[in-house]
Design a protein around this motif. Structure first.
Motif, short mmCIF file in Angstrom:
data_model
loop_
_atom_site.label_atom_id
_atom_site.label_comp_id
_atom_site.label_asym_id
_atom_site.label_seq_id
_atom_site.Cartn_x
_atom_site.Cartn_y
_atom_site.Cartn_z
N ASP A 1 22.46 -16.09 -32.39
CA ASP A 1 22.43 -17.43 -32.98
C ASP A 1 22.49 -17.34 -34.51
N GLY A 2 22.62 -18.49 -35.13
CA GLY A 2 22.76 -18.54 -36.58
C GLY A 2 21.58 -17.97 -37.34
N ASP B 1 27.07 -22.11 -38.05
CA ASP B 1 26.54 -22.79 -36.87
C ASP B 1 25.26 -22.08 -36.46
N LEU B 2 24.21 -22.82 -36.17
CA LEU B 2 22.95 -22.18 -35.78
C LEU B 2 22.84 -21.96 -34.27
N MET B 3 23.47 -22.80 -33.48
CA MET B 3 23.37 -22.71 -32.03
C MET B 3 24.61 -22.03 -31.45
N MET B 4 24.52 -20.70 -31.29
CA MET B 4 25.64 -19.93 -30.76
C MET B 4 25.12 -18.96 -29.71
N PRO B 5 25.97 -18.59 -28.74
CA PRO B 5 25.54 -17.62 -27.73
C PRO B 5 25.47 -16.21 -28.32
N SER C 1 29.76 -14.61 -33.47
CA SER C 1 28.78 -14.24 -34.49
C SER C 1 28.51 -12.74 -34.54
N ASP D 1 31.30 -20.08 -36.52
CA ASP D 1 31.02 -21.14 -35.55
C ASP D 1 31.68 -20.75 -34.23
N ASP D 2 30.95 -20.85 -33.13
CA ASP D 2 31.51 -20.45 -31.84
C ASP D 2 32.47 -21.49 -31.27
#
Length: 115
Positions: free
Chosen positions: A78-79, A71-75, A50, A23-24
């Motif tokens: 993404d996940g 986490d799917l929404m990462m810079p 990630s 997770d970011d």
């Protein structure tokens, strides 16, 4: 004694599970860590980047991961790309896969106690 897809599991055996968290947002990792450690889990693998996680996982035993919290929404990566990389590395968790209509992929152990 708890039951899983693979038969009976002793609670102490469950607490030996290796849990991968990516997770970011650092506070999310800290909250997950606190909850899991309070429940008795000790083998936590945590990443806030990630891309770095995927690079490090290449050198780990992919079958040694029992649960993935992702986490799917990462810079950067993404996940969904992380999941693709985990599949390519043939990571096989002992977890069930649960797919929600939102596209969110959750991995959970069928006998994980609710806190």
């Amino acid at each position: 004694m708890l039951k899983s897809l693979h038969g009976p599991v002793e609670p102490q055996e469950l607490l030996q599970s290796r849990i991968l968290m990516i997770d970011d947002t650092k506070i999310n990792i800290e909250i997950q860590d606190d909850i899991l450690r309070h429940a008795g889990f000790q083998h936590l693998i945590e990443f806030t980047n990630s891309s770095h996680a995927v690079e490090k996982l290449v050198h780990m035993d992919p079958n040694g991961i029992d649960l993935v919290l992702l986490d799917l929404m990462m810079p950067k990566m993404d996940g969904f790309r992380v999941l693709e990389n985990l599949r390519n590395m043939q990571v096989r968790t002992s977890a069930w896969k649960c797919y929600k209509s939102s596209g969110l992929k959750l991995f959970f152990l069928p006998f994980l106690p609710i806190f």
